[in-house]
Design a protein around this motif. Structure first.
Motif, PDB file in Angstrom:
ATOM      1  N   ARG A  63       3.035  85.619  27.933  1.00  0.00           N
ATOM      2  CA  ARG A  63       3.603  86.054  28.891  1.00  0.00           C
ATOM      3  C   ARG A  63       2.539  86.058  29.776  1.00  0.00           C
ATOM      4  O   ARG A  63       1.351  86.537  29.736  1.00  0.00           O
ATOM      5  CB  ARG A  63       3.975  87.643  28.958  1.00  0.00           C
ATOM      6  CG  ARG A  63       5.378  87.756  28.026  1.00  0.00           C
ATOM      7  CD  ARG A  63       6.632  87.095  28.613  1.00  0.00           C
ATOM      8  NE  ARG A  63       7.010  88.470  29.380  1.00  0.00           N
ATOM      9  CZ  ARG A  63       8.413  87.957  29.786  1.00  0.00           C
ATOM     10  NH1 ARG A  63       8.879  86.860  30.138  1.00  0.00           N
ATOM     11  NH2 ARG A  63       8.215  88.519  31.112  1.00  0.00           N
ATOM     12  N   THR A 101      14.933  81.885  28.032  1.00  0.00           N
ATOM     13  CA  THR A 101      15.938  83.037  28.530  1.00  0.00           C
ATOM     14  C   THR A 101      17.481  83.414  28.529  1.00  0.00           C
ATOM     15  O   THR A 101      17.991  83.932  29.010  1.00  0.00           O
ATOM     16  CB  THR A 101      14.870  84.393  29.384  1.00  0.00           C
ATOM     17  OG1 THR A 101      13.783  84.336  28.919  1.00  0.00           O
ATOM     18  CG2 THR A 101      15.449  85.368  29.859  1.00  0.00           C
ATOM     19  N   GLU A 143      11.996  86.774  19.773  1.00  0.00           N
ATOM     20  CA  GLU A 143      11.095  87.489  20.844  1.00  0.00           C
ATOM     21  C   GLU A 143      11.430  87.448  21.962  1.00  0.00           C
ATOM     22  O   GLU A 143      11.755  88.763  23.077  1.00  0.00           O
ATOM     23  CB  GLU A 143      10.166  85.831  20.852  1.00  0.00           C
ATOM     24  CG  GLU A 143       8.612  86.484  21.872  1.00  0.00           C
ATOM     25  CD  GLU A 143       8.153  88.093  21.306  1.00  0.00           C
ATOM     26  OE1 GLU A 143       7.420  89.109  23.044  1.00  0.00           O
ATOM     27  OE2 GLU A 143       8.143  89.005  20.776  1.00  0.00           O
ATOM     28  N   ARG A 146      14.141  90.549  22.169  1.00  0.00           N
ATOM     29  CA  ARG A 146      13.326  91.621  22.330  1.00  0.00           C
ATOM     30  C   ARG A 146      13.279  91.590  23.967  1.00  0.00           C
ATOM     31  O   ARG A 146      12.732  93.124  24.165  1.00  0.00           O
ATOM     32  CB  ARG A 146      11.977  91.757  21.522  1.00  0.00           C
ATOM     33  CG  ARG A 146      11.214  92.756  21.599  1.00  0.00           C
ATOM     34  CD  ARG A 146       9.812  92.751  21.147  1.00  0.00           C
ATOM     35  NE  ARG A 146       9.121  91.631  21.753  1.00  0.00           N
ATOM     36  CZ  ARG A 146       8.218  92.092  22.421  1.00  0.00           C
ATOM     37  NH1 ARG A 146       8.363  93.462  23.506  1.00  0.00           N
ATOM     38  NH2 ARG A 146       6.896  91.289  23.222  1.00  0.00           N
ATOM     39  N   LEU A 147      12.087  90.785  24.599  1.00  0.00           N
ATOM     40  CA  LEU A 147      11.520  90.956  25.608  1.00  0.00           C
ATOM     41  C   LEU A 147      13.156  91.550  27.401  1.00  0.00           C
ATOM     42  O   LEU A 147      12.695  92.120  27.332  1.00  0.00           O
ATOM     43  CB  LEU A 147      11.153  89.519  26.583  1.00  0.00           C
ATOM     44  CG  LEU A 147      10.613  89.074  25.846  1.00  0.00           C
ATOM     45  CD1 LEU A 147       9.345  87.984  25.837  1.00  0.00           C
ATOM     46  CD2 LEU A 147       8.697  90.098  25.854  1.00  0.00           C
ATOM     47  N   VAL A 197      15.702  92.862  25.787  1.00  0.00           N
ATOM     48  CA  VAL A 197      15.994  94.360  25.590  1.00  0.00           C
ATOM     49  C   VAL A 197      15.009  95.518  26.312  1.00  0.00           C
ATOM     50  O   VAL A 197      16.017  95.400  26.916  1.00  0.00           O
ATOM     51  CB  VAL A 197      16.251  94.163  24.241  1.00  0.00           C
ATOM     52  CG1 VAL A 197      16.494  96.051  24.059  1.00  0.00           C
ATOM     53  CG2 VAL A 197      17.329  93.824  23.263  1.00  0.00           C
ATOM     54  N   GLU A 198      13.838  94.741  26.512  1.00  0.00           N
ATOM     55  CA  GLU A 198      12.533  95.543  27.094  1.00  0.00           C
ATOM     56  C   GLU A 198      13.020  95.692  28.642  1.00  0.00           C
ATOM     57  O   GLU A 198      12.485  96.160  29.264  1.00  0.00           O
ATOM     58  CB  GLU A 198      11.348  95.191  27.094  1.00  0.00           C
ATOM     59  CG  GLU A 198      10.921  95.375  25.079  1.00  0.00           C
ATOM     60  CD  GLU A 198       9.626  94.519  25.307  1.00  0.00           C
ATOM     61  OE1 GLU A 198       9.408  94.144  25.528  1.00  0.00           O
ATOM     62  OE2 GLU A 198       9.133  94.970  23.594  1.00  0.00           O
ATOM     63  N   ALA A 199      13.360  94.685  29.529  1.00  0.00           N
ATOM     64  CA  ALA A 199      13.818  94.188  30.374  1.00  0.00           C
ATOM     65  C   ALA A 199      15.031  94.922  31.235  1.00  0.00           C
ATOM     66  O   ALA A 199      15.025  95.121  32.260  1.00  0.00           O
ATOM     67  CB  ALA A 199      13.511  92.975  30.997  1.00  0.00           C
ATOM     68  N   GLY A 200      15.583  95.383  30.233  1.00  0.00           N
ATOM     69  CA  GLY A 200      16.804  96.009  30.594  1.00  0.00           C
ATOM     70  C   GLY A 200      18.194  95.061  31.107  1.00  0.00           C
ATOM     71  O   GLY A 200      19.253  95.500  31.329  1.00  0.00           O
ATOM     72  N   THR A 258      20.887  95.095  26.132  1.00  0.00           N
ATOM     73  CA  THR A 258      21.384  95.985  25.184  1.00  0.00           C
ATOM     74  C   THR A 258      22.067  95.760  23.797  1.00  0.00           C
ATOM     75  O   THR A 258      21.994  95.399  23.220  1.00  0.00           O
ATOM     76  CB  THR A 258      22.562  97.178  25.402  1.00  0.00           C
ATOM     77  OG1 THR A 258      22.524  98.226  24.580  1.00  0.00           O
ATOM     78  CG2 THR A 258      23.450  96.795  25.489  1.00  0.00           C
ATOM     79  N   ARG A 259      20.705  96.442  22.507  1.00  0.00           N
ATOM     80  CA  ARG A 259      20.944  96.468  21.138  1.00  0.00           C
ATOM     81  C   ARG A 259      22.164  96.970  20.349  1.00  0.00           C
ATOM     82  O   ARG A 259      21.591  98.240  20.564  1.00  0.00           O
ATOM     83  CB  ARG A 259      19.442  96.056  20.593  1.00  0.00           C
ATOM     84  CG  ARG A 259      19.466  95.207  19.278  1.00  0.00           C
ATOM     85  CD  ARG A 259      17.513  95.151  19.068  1.00  0.00           C
ATOM     86  NE  ARG A 259      17.695  94.657  17.510  1.00  0.00           N
ATOM     87  CZ  ARG A 259      17.140  95.302  16.853  1.00  0.00           C
ATOM     88  NH1 ARG A 259      17.462  96.991  16.650  1.00  0.00           N
ATOM     89  NH2 ARG A 259      16.736  95.419  15.563  1.00  0.00           N
ATOM     90  N   TYR A 292      23.638  91.866  20.739  1.00  0.00           N
ATOM     91  CA  TYR A 292      23.150  91.744  21.795  1.00  0.00           C
ATOM     92  C   TYR A 292      24.113  91.804  22.899  1.00  0.00           C
ATOM     93  O   TYR A 292      24.593  90.324  23.110  1.00  0.00           O
ATOM     94  CB  TYR A 292      21.868  90.671  21.781  1.00  0.00           C
ATOM     95  CG  TYR A 292      21.042  90.759  20.854  1.00  0.00           C
ATOM     96  CD1 TYR A 292      19.577  91.493  20.936  1.00  0.00           C
ATOM     97  CD2 TYR A 292      20.688  90.507  20.241  1.00  0.00           C
ATOM     98  CE1 TYR A 292      19.132  92.062  20.400  1.00  0.00           C
ATOM     99  CE2 TYR A 292      20.020  90.561  18.861  1.00  0.00           C
ATOM    100  CZ  TYR A 292      18.445  91.504  18.729  1.00  0.00           C
ATOM    101  OH  TYR A 292      18.212  91.748  17.694  1.00  0.00           O
TER     102      TYR A 292
END
Length: 314
Positions: free
Chosen positions: A4, A26, A56, A59-60, A62-65, A68-69, A81
């Motif tokens: 990143r 993405t 990966e 995950r990114l 989900v972290e960025a909103g 949702t998982r 997802y």
């Protein structure tokens, strides 16, 4: 783990947005989530990306909103997802990218509401046959959210660029955009043929990216007796990757018609549409063709057995 590179321009919204969705995998994940692919194996099979890279990127997101998982299985635990409101807000970005690609990469750069019979865009749209529309709701002209697929054997979903009650409401230069004219004729032809569609077991829905209030004014003027649905948020457009063009700052669906069955599967595609009245007749014929195998496979009730003749002897 994905590398990143955080972009240092904290005041540039473009740079900050690219920090979240700048990787090409993405945006393709967001594209496929909008199309109804929510499980890891589905996404991996569609994208052809390695499981490590996909895990990966998910995950990114989900972290960025953006996603949702959500668990869908307990033993073993597995997750789906799904797009969050922040993720769904990316749909206009995807549609704009597709429009740019259709116009400037696959096309000749001309603004158009149609395409050529042999174009790659037409090939992509016709490939929708057999595709299942994911569950979604669109506001009708009164603002009530409803399923674009009706609870009847078939739904005819005709998508149109835009129709207005007042001539002055059309974007400047509308008449000069190939394929844009004819939305009023199309809607009124479906109105006049509505009884035939109903008799064939089909519900008619019109869809455009106009606001519900614009659709309501038009529907009331033309006395339409079927729903017009607003895809202003581009949920349907993104789910099926429908072709669009931009006019007056709005993404508009090119003129096309889909025939879907009750299971949400696209049975027929009519695109491009040159003769509007003929396209309505084609849609009605497509409903009849799709209904024929269903009727043939439906068991018919046995004819009543004749009773033995009664004796006249007392």
């Amino acid at each position: 783990m994905a590398q990143r590179t955080h972009l240092g321009d904290a005041d540039c919204s473009i740079a900050q947005a690219l920090d979240v969705v700048g990787d090409w995998w993405t945006l393709l994940i967001v594209r496929d989530a909008a199309r109804g692919l929510h499980r890891f194996d589905e996404l991996q099979r569609e994208l052809g990306v390695s499981r490590k890279v996909l895990a990966e990127r998910l995950r990114l997101l989900v972290e960025a909103g953006v996603l949702t998982r959500e668990p869908y299985q307990e033993r073993p635990v597995r997750h789906e997802y799904r797009l969050t409101p922040r993720g769904r807000a990316l749909l206009p970005v995807l549609v704009a990218l597709q429009d740019w690609g259709d116009t400037w990469v696959l096309g000749d750069g001309e603004m158009t509401a149609t395409t050529g019979e042999a174009s790659r865009e037409a090939e992509r749209v016709h490939a929708l046959r057999g595709t299942r529309l994911p569950e979604l709701l669109l506001p009708d002209r009164f603002g009530e959210r409803r399923d674009p697929v009706a609870d009847t054997p078939f739904t005819v979903l005709y998508c149109f660029p835009g129709a207005y009650a007042r001539a002055g409401s059309y974007p400047p230069g509308w008449a000069g955009i190939p394929g844009a004219k004819g939305c009023t004729l199309e809607s009124c032809t479906y109105r006049d043929q509505l009884a035939a569609f109903t008799a064939a077991g089909a519900t008619v829905h019109g869809v455009s990216t106009q606001r519900p209030d614009e659709q309501r004014e038009f529907a009331e003027q033309e006395r339409l007796r079927f729903p017009l649905l607003s895809d202003a948020d581009l949920a349907l457009t993104a789910a099926l990757r429908l072709p669009t063009f931009r006019a007056a700052g709005v993404s508009r669906i090119k003129r096309l018609t889909l025939v879907l069955d009750r299971d949400r599967t696209v049975r027929e595609v009519i695109y491009p549409i040159g003769d509007i009245e003929a396209s309505v007749a084609t849609a009605l014929a497509a409903v009849g063709t799709a209904a024929a195998p269903r009727a043939a496979s439906t068991p018919q009730p046995a004819a009543p057995r004749a009773s033995a003749p009664q004796s006249s002897t007392p």
